[in-house]
Design a protein around this motif. Structure first.
Motif, PDB file in Angstrom:
ATOM      1  N   ASP A   1      45.117  40.774  39.423  1.00  0.00           N
ATOM      2  CA  ASP A   1      44.405  39.548  39.067  1.00  0.00           C
ATOM      3  C   ASP A   1      43.840  38.736  40.229  1.00  0.00           C
ATOM      4  O   ASP A   1      43.253  37.677  39.999  1.00  0.00           O
ATOM      5  CB  ASP A   1      45.339  38.611  38.278  1.00  0.00           C
ATOM      6  N   SER A   2      44.003  39.175  41.465  1.00  0.00           N
ATOM      7  CA  SER A   2      43.630  38.335  42.615  1.00  0.00           C
ATOM      8  C   SER A   2      42.130  38.282  42.895  1.00  0.00           C
ATOM      9  O   SER A   2      41.676  37.410  43.627  1.00  0.00           O
ATOM     10  CB  SER A   2      44.358  38.808  43.875  1.00  0.00           C
TER      11      SER A   2
ATOM     12  N   THR B   1      35.365  32.896  47.565  1.00  0.00           N
ATOM     13  CA  THR B   1      35.348  31.676  46.751  1.00  0.00           C
ATOM     14  C   THR B   1      36.728  31.018  46.732  1.00  0.00           C
ATOM     15  O   THR B   1      37.687  31.540  47.313  1.00  0.00           O
ATOM     16  CB  THR B   1      34.955  32.033  45.304  1.00  0.00           C
ATOM     17  N   ASP B   2      36.817  29.913  45.999  1.00  0.00           N
ATOM     18  CA  ASP B   2      38.104  29.248  45.824  1.00  0.00           C
ATOM     19  C   ASP B   2      39.118  30.170  45.145  1.00  0.00           C
ATOM     20  O   ASP B   2      40.319  30.102  45.433  1.00  0.00           O
ATOM     21  CB  ASP B   2      37.943  27.970  44.997  1.00  0.00           C
ATOM     22  N   GLN B   3      38.649  31.042  44.266  1.00  0.00           N
ATOM     23  CA  GLN B   3      39.550  32.026  43.638  1.00  0.00           C
ATOM     24  C   GLN B   3      40.209  32.883  44.713  1.00  0.00           C
ATOM     25  O   GLN B   3      41.402  33.177  44.631  1.00  0.00           O
ATOM     26  CB  GLN B   3      38.775  32.926  42.664  1.00  0.00           C
ATOM     27  N   HIS B   4      39.433  33.274  45.719  1.00  0.00           N
ATOM     28  CA  HIS B   4      39.968  34.106  46.792  1.00  0.00           C
ATOM     29  C   HIS B   4      40.928  33.326  47.687  1.00  0.00           C
ATOM     30  O   HIS B   4      41.934  33.877  48.155  1.00  0.00           O
ATOM     31  CB  HIS B   4      38.822  34.714  47.607  1.00  0.00           C
TER      32      HIS B   4
ATOM     33  N   ALA C   1      42.906  30.970  46.704  1.00  0.00           N
ATOM     34  CA  ALA C   1      44.159  30.945  45.944  1.00  0.00           C
ATOM     35  C   ALA C   1      44.828  32.321  45.939  1.00  0.00           C
ATOM     36  O   ALA C   1      46.060  32.418  45.994  1.00  0.00           O
ATOM     37  CB  ALA C   1      43.903  30.456  44.526  1.00  0.00           C
ATOM     38  N   GLY C   2      44.030  33.379  45.898  1.00  0.00           N
ATOM     39  CA  GLY C   2      44.584  34.733  45.945  1.00  0.00           C
ATOM     40  C   GLY C   2      45.269  35.035  47.261  1.00  0.00           C
ATOM     41  O   GLY C   2      46.299  35.715  47.298  1.00  0.00           O
TER      42      GLY C   2
END
Length: 181
Positions: A54-55, A142-145, A147-148
């Motif tokens: 999910d990362s 991105t911000d998703q990354h 957090a990952g």
């Protein structure tokens, strides 16, 4: 610390060790050390599972993150294990693996930014430098990354610390990638 064998383990560690042995044919020494407290082994394996799935990172990027952190934290066990995974499962090039292990600059700018950011988060205890953050964003992450990467840092904190404290012996399957600080 002593390694915990399957027949000595408490649940949920026992089930995790059994499933690992069934899948891999053996139980890695790190898992046996983590089984001293079922919450540690359970937390690590769940974090690893969701990080892989999910990362938002490719398998190659995942290993850049995890190997960068393991090298920074000087975890000889995790450097060997993630070098093995990088080569045999995630198909990371020898050039990238060697550069990460030797703390050299990566030729691929995107991997270099990712590695530097992961190390900065680790080194600065959650306060990455603005330079590392800007480079990561400029590389297209991105911000998703962001957090990952935090998930990866958490995973490696769990594994690196248990390996430091228990002086986990590198498994024979990872022996070709033994690494010294």
């Amino acid at each position: 610390m002593k390694p915990i064998e399957i027949n000595e383990a408490q649940e949920p560690a026992k089930g995790i060790l059994e499933a690992t042995k069934s899948k891999m044919g053996a139980v890695p020494n790190m898992f046996k050390m983590m089984a001293n407290n079922p919450s540690l082994l359970n937390a690590y394996t769940k974090a690893d599972e969701t990080f892989r799935k999910d990362s938002g990172f490719t398998p190659q990027e995942q290993e850049v993150i995890l190997l960068s952190i393991a090298v920074y934290n000087e975890c000889t066990y995790c450097v060997a294990a993630h070098s093995f995974i990088a080569k045999h499962q995630s198909k990371v090039s020898k050039e990238v693996i060697d550069a990460l292990r030797d703390r050299k600059k990566l030729s691929e700018a995107k991997y270099e930014a990712l590695s530097k950011f992961a190390v900065s988060v680790t080194k600065e205890r959650g306060f990455p430098t603005q330079e590392a953050t800007n480079a990561l964003k400029q590389a297209g992450y991105t911000d998703q990354h962001v957090a990952g990467v935090i998930t990866g840092v958490g995973m490696k904190t769990l594994s690196n610390y248990i390996n430091h404290i228990s002086e986990t012996k590198v498994d024979d399957m990872f022996a070709e990638f033994k690494w010294e600080k």
